[in-house]
Design an enzyme around this catalytic site. Structure first.
Site, short mmCIF file in Angstrom:
data_model
loop_
_atom_site.label_atom_id
_atom_site.label_comp_id
_atom_site.label_asym_id
_atom_site.label_seq_id
_atom_site.Cartn_x
_atom_site.Cartn_y
_atom_site.Cartn_z
N SER A 209 77.52 -8.54 48.87
CA SER A 209 77.49 -9.55 49.93
C SER A 209 77.46 -8.94 51.32
CB SER A 209 78.69 -10.49 49.80
OG SER A 209 79.90 -9.80 50.07
N LYS B 187 84.31 -8.88 54.16
CA LYS B 187 83.39 -9.72 54.93
C LYS B 187 83.47 -9.31 56.40
CE LYS B 187 82.56 -12.45 51.34
NZ LYS B 187 81.28 -12.37 50.61
#
Length: 242
Positions: free
Chosen positions: A50, A91
């Site tokens: 991601s 993230k």
């Protein structure tokens, strides 16, 4: 004993003394920096793609242990939140408490507080690269988190319907990623994004990893150099007598 012999003995003693000092200083630098690094940093293996291309699945990163209150926009953080899952995740912070985050303009760019963000680290660019969402306001004490691979990231956009507008508490942050340690093809420090620097609070400064690495290398060099003095001096002495 002649004058030359006494001089050689004196120089030899001085050399041995200096080599001992070099080894001692090297041990302090090497062990001290290594120990401090172990306290300040934690290794972490990235579980998904991601955050590609910044960090990829399987990459081993070094993350500085920090307090959530020290997090700034643009930071790549390691966090754990029960709503998101049972394991730590990685993230990028794009919004902090009070920020108005929206996506997207005609070029597919994110905006924070009305300012269009330049994000050169993204895997995908263009109007179809980021699923759009309505503007959301990040609650105080929270962080809005997105992956750099926006088309393959389960992040704050997916959790927008949660009570906190998809945001994660600052207290959920364990560390901030400073560098990639493995594989060697990606070895190096993570760049600090300039796009968020113009917003209030600016961006984070790099952690102390580079000075610590320099201290470790310098310490190792002093230890090896000091330890090598004895054999080198003995060989030189035998050559002089021969």
């Amino acid at each position: 004993m002649g004058k030359a012999g006494r001089t050689g003995t004196s120089h030899g003693r001085l050399g041995h003394a200096l080599s001992g000092v070099a080894v001692a200083v090297g041990c302090v630098l090497f062990l001290g920096a290594f120990a401090l690094g172990a306290v300040l940093y934690q290794p972490y293996t990235v579980p998904t793609d991601s955050m590609d291309p910044t960090v990829k699945a399987g990459d081993r990163v070094l993350a500085e242990r920090i307090d959530g209150k020290d997090v700034r926009r643009g930071d790549v953080v390691v966090f754990q939140d029960s709503v998101w899952g049972s394991v730590p995740m990685v993230k990028r912070v794009v919004g902090t408490g009070g920020d108005k985050v929206a996506c997207c303009d005609k070029q597919g760019r994110l905006s924070v507080n009305g300012k269009t963000m330049q994000e050169p680290y993204l895997k995908d660019t263009g109007p179809d690269s980021q699923p759009p969402f309505k503007r959301t306001t990040v609650p105080q004490g929270k962080l809005f988190l997105l992956g750099d691979h926006r088309m393959d990231s389960v992040d704050s956009r997916v959790h927008l319907t949660d009570g906190d507008h998809g945001a994660v508490s600052r207290t959920a942050v364990n560390a901030r990623v400073d560098a990639i340690a493995w594989p060697t093809s990606g070895l190096g420090m993570l760049a600090r994004p300039a796009g968020f620097s113009g917003l209030p609070g600016g961006t984070s400064k790099p952690g102390p990893l580079q000075p610590l690495l320099i201290a470790v290398v310098a310490g190792a060099a002093l230890i090896m150099g000091g330890a090598a003095y004895g054999p080198i001096a003995r060989r030189a002495g035998r050559g002089t007598r021969g």
